[in-house]
Design a protein around this motif. Structure first.
Motif, mmCIF file in Angstrom:
data_model
loop_
_atom_site.group_PDB
_atom_site.id
_atom_site.type_symbol
_atom_site.label_atom_id
_atom_site.label_comp_id
_atom_site.label_asym_id
_atom_site.label_seq_id
_atom_site.Cartn_x
_atom_site.Cartn_y
_atom_site.Cartn_z
ATOM 1 N N ARG A 38 0.831 -1.212 0.000
ATOM 2 C CA ARG A 38 0.000 0.000 0.000
ATOM 3 C C ARG A 38 0.866 1.264 0.000
ATOM 4 O O ARG A 38 0.415 2.328 0.390
ATOM 5 C CB ARG A 38 -0.937 0.027 1.207
ATOM 6 N N LEU A 40 1.877 4.123 -1.718
ATOM 7 C CA LEU A 40 1.303 4.838 -2.855
ATOM 8 C C LEU A 40 2.198 5.939 -3.388
ATOM 9 O O LEU A 40 1.803 6.645 -4.309
ATOM 10 C CB LEU A 40 -0.055 5.423 -2.464
ATOM 11 N N HIS A 69 -4.220 -0.245 -4.906
ATOM 12 C CA HIS A 69 -5.194 0.760 -4.459
ATOM 13 C C HIS A 69 -6.514 0.044 -4.227
ATOM 14 O O HIS A 69 -7.020 -0.633 -5.121
ATOM 15 C CB HIS A 69 -5.426 1.819 -5.540
ATOM 16 N N TYR A 73 -9.247 7.560 -3.184
ATOM 17 C CA TYR A 73 -8.100 8.457 -3.078
ATOM 18 C C TYR A 73 -8.134 9.469 -4.216
ATOM 19 O O TYR A 73 -8.865 9.315 -5.190
ATOM 20 C CB TYR A 73 -6.772 7.683 -3.083
ATOM 21 N N THR A 129 -0.659 12.550 -3.304
ATOM 22 C CA THR A 129 -1.727 11.560 -3.295
ATOM 23 C C THR A 129 -2.325 11.501 -1.895
ATOM 24 O O THR A 129 -1.589 11.399 -0.911
ATOM 25 C CB THR A 129 -1.183 10.176 -3.692
ATOM 26 N N LEU A 131 -4.968 9.396 0.383
ATOM 27 C CA LEU A 131 -5.779 8.206 0.599
ATOM 28 C C LEU A 131 -6.807 8.518 1.678
ATOM 29 O O LEU A 131 -6.463 9.039 2.738
ATOM 30 C CB LEU A 131 -4.890 7.050 1.067
#
Length: 138
Positions: A38, A40, A69, A73, A129, A131
């Motif tokens: 995970r 990212l 993913h 997000y 990014t 989440l």
């Protein structure tokens, strides 16, 4: 192993087009680990019980490995670049991501996207990014 059940819809990301096919066996070890990966981006900037904020910074030729993913997000480009995004099924897309481009993706139970990301341009690329943790508000 989980497999991609959701990809961004065609045209969902401005500047995206079909990329070259590739042999997923070239990335067998990464793909085997991807359902549990995970990560990212390249660095977590902030995290609490509701969000996780990632920096994703890539110099030309750098890439982040295949990862999964499965939570809602979004990402926003802060430094434009050309990216190659490979999926676990051997397909890919090339994205010319301009500053300010933002994409929001949602996931239902059981949906996931497994992909990598490589800077195939000649400039530094960065996006942020975010989440969204936990269940969606009713």
């Amino acid at each position: 192993m989980a497999a991609t059940s959701k990809k961004p819809a065609p045209g969902q990301t401005r500047g995206a087009g079909a990329g070259p096919t590739f042999d997923p066996s070239e990335f067998a070890a990464e793909l085997a680990a991807a359902p549990d990966n995970r990560d990212l981006g390249t660095e977590v900037w902030f995290e609490n019980d509701r969000v996780q904020v990632w920096d994703l910074s890539l110099r030309p030729g750098e890439r982040v490995p295949f990862h999964c993913h499965d939570h809602d997000y979004f990402w926003t480009v802060t430094d434009a670049g050309r990216l190659l995004q490979r999926y676990d099924d051997g397909t890919s897309r090339v994205v010319d991501a301009a500053v300010g481009v933002t994409n929001f993706l949602t996931y239902d139970d059981g949906e996931c996207t497994i992909h990598d990301l490589e800077n195939v341009g000649d400039t530094f690329f960065r996006c942020v990014t975010v989440l969204l943790k936990g269940p969606r508000p009713a």
